[in-house]
Enzyme design. Structure first.
Site, PDB file in Angstrom:
ATOM      1  N   TYR A 357       7.938 -35.861  15.349  1.00 21.75           N
ATOM      2  CA  TYR A 357       7.891 -35.157  16.664  1.00 21.75           C
ATOM      3  C   TYR A 357       7.559 -36.086  17.828  1.00 21.75           C
ATOM      4  CZ  TYR A 357       5.194 -31.972  19.817  1.00 21.75           C
ATOM      5  OH  TYR A 357       4.796 -31.399  20.985  1.00 21.75           O
ATOM      6  N   THR A 392      -3.895 -23.386  21.725  1.00 20.23           N
ATOM      7  CA  THR A 392      -2.962 -22.519  21.391  1.00 20.23           C
ATOM      8  C   THR A 392      -3.143 -22.101  19.900  1.00 20.23           C
ATOM      9  OG1 THR A 392      -1.406 -24.022  20.581  1.00 20.23           O
ATOM     10  CG2 THR A 392      -1.211 -23.311  22.861  1.00 20.23           C
TER      11      THR A 392
END
Length: 451
Positions: A357, A392
């Site tokens: 990532y 989130t």
């Protein structure tokens, strides 16, 4: 996801405990609501001797409805919505004393969720090494202010090129409107470079994207869904894209804001061509392309299989390159267009268990920095945002201790909201922001990671 600690701190018992025990004190942030004034109080506008932009800045702020105050006529302790200082006249290190003389009497006078903005000259554009040295020193000043003032006050440094260029003047106004307003609630300690380039002021600053066709990838949920809503609120015709598996959620987002929904797997070999065909047939162009789609497949490098590596790099980085290539080759991003990519502070600081990532998100920054000079010749800007800890569904799955650390390890002592990332991307998408290119803006509450 609810930050229960931040809610508790706002209670009477919570306030007492925070003060007594010295616990983190998350302030209530001023976020944008249509019709709000830019700042919660008057703005103190100052300038170093020989500063070149205080005059134009004063005119544009006055036109925006801001009440300006002169440092010579304001007593210490007067409550202020923002401090704005033109430091372009600082040409050697001894002249930095002028910033102390301006800021010191008013450091405790800025209202909660107020702003401190210093305007300077990019070191690479300075006339002498001494001037470049002094201008680079401004970064340490503004980053420290962002960590000192508290109560939701944020601080920024804006390097401004030649204000004789119409695009620079328009983009400076757009940038000041963003940084002074509640749109930038979770953005602090940033350096923004306003160069030269094509920029068009809107007819209505409350709808700065009127008439713009904006493509948003990964629009079905989280940051992408918030982004679609903010862009539509700002006047854009949104083309919302996500994978077929997220079709129901994507349709719900699109229907609510009157957007076009496109179900497409961006890693498919023919995805760029299919997307280009759709944009050409339905809209004729894409004024703004927002690369928001992204995935995580976390493992430490020694335990990571090749599929996890390949999937993350393909979705988060390589698909952006392929889409850009096709849209630019076919002229579907016109002059005056914008490309905005979502990076991450992981791409700046790295993160354990996320080598794939972090590599992809650092690559996004490389994409922006390498494309900016080339696209500037075509009148197209390219920028990135780098979110930190944002509330989130993904961060809700993070273990409690790590989640709390992510929330508190920044100057604002709290996690951001998807709307904070969306507001920043919308600003970079405005036609009025065309002279802002090659920037990476962190939306992280001035996180300690990578600082």
């Amino acid at each position: 996801m609810t930050d229960r600690y931040a809610s508790f701190v706002q209670s009477g018992v919570g306030r007492a405990l925070v003060k007594r025990l010295g616990l983190p004190d998350p302030p209530q942030l001023r976020r944008h609501r249509p019709g709000d004034p830019l700042v919660p109080g008057p703005v103190l506008l100052g300038a170093a001797a020989g500063g070149r932009i205080a005059g134009p800045v004063g005119k544009l702020l006055t036109a925006a409805g801001v009440e300006l105050r002169d440092p010579a006529d304001v007593a210490a302790g007067t409550r202020l919505g923002a401090l704005v200082y033109d430091a372009t006249g600082v040409t050697d290190s001894t002249a930095l004393r002028q910033l102390y003389d301006y800021l010191h009497p008013h450091a405790r006078s800025v209202l909660p969720s107020g702003r401190v903005i210093v305007l300077g000259t990019a070191p690479a554009e300075c006339a002498t090494p001494r001037e470049a040295t002094a201008q680079r020193a401004l970064e340490g000043l503004t980053r420290s202010i962002g960590k000192e003032f508290g109560r939701g006050v944020t601080a920024h440094l804006v390097y401004v090129s030649d204000t004789g260029d119409p695009g620079t003047a328009t983009s400076l106004e757009a940038t000041l409107r963003f940084l002074l307003s509640g749109r930038s609630a979770y953005v602090s300690g940033q350096v923004v470079r306003v160069g030269t380039g094509q920029a068009e002021p809107p007819a209505d600053w409350d709808r700065p994207l009127d008439g713009q066709v904006v493509l948003v990838t990964g629009a079905a949920r989280g940051i992408g869904a918030a982004l679609a809503r903010v862009l539509a609120r700002d006047g854009a015709q949104v083309v919302a894209l996500d994978i077929p598996a997220a079709g129901d959620e994507l349709a719900a987002v699109a229907n609510k804001i009157g957007a076009t929904a496109v179900q497409l797997d961006l890693t498919a070999p023919d995805a760029p061509t299919r997307l280009a065909d759709h944009l050409s047939a339905r809209h004729g162009r894409a004024d703004v392309v927002v690369h928001n789609a992204g995935i995580t497949r976390d493992r430490t490098l020694g335990r990571m299989d090749v599929d996890r590596w390949d999937q993350v790099l393909d979705v988060n980085l390589s698909s952006q390159e392929r889409i850009n290539d096709v849209l630019l080759e076919r002229g579907l991003i016109p002059a005056g267009g914008r490309i905005v990519s979502v990076s991450s502070i992981a791409g700046i600081a790295g993160n354990r268990g996320q080598t794939n990532y972090a590599t992809s998100k650092a690559g996004v920054i490389g994409l922006v920095e390498s494309l900016a000079p080339t696209l500037r010749e075509r009148g197209i800007s390219v920028n990135a945002v780098a979110p930190g800890f944002v509330e989130t569904r993904l961060t809700a799955r993070v273990p409690l201790v790590l989640r709390e650390a992510g929330r508190r390890m920044n100057s604002l002592a709290q996690g951001g909201l998807p709307v904070d990332v969306a507001e920043t991307i919308s600003w970079l998408a405005w036609p009025a922001t065309g002279a802002v290119s090659g920037n990476v803006v962190r939306v992280c509450g001035q996180s300690l990671l990578g600082a």
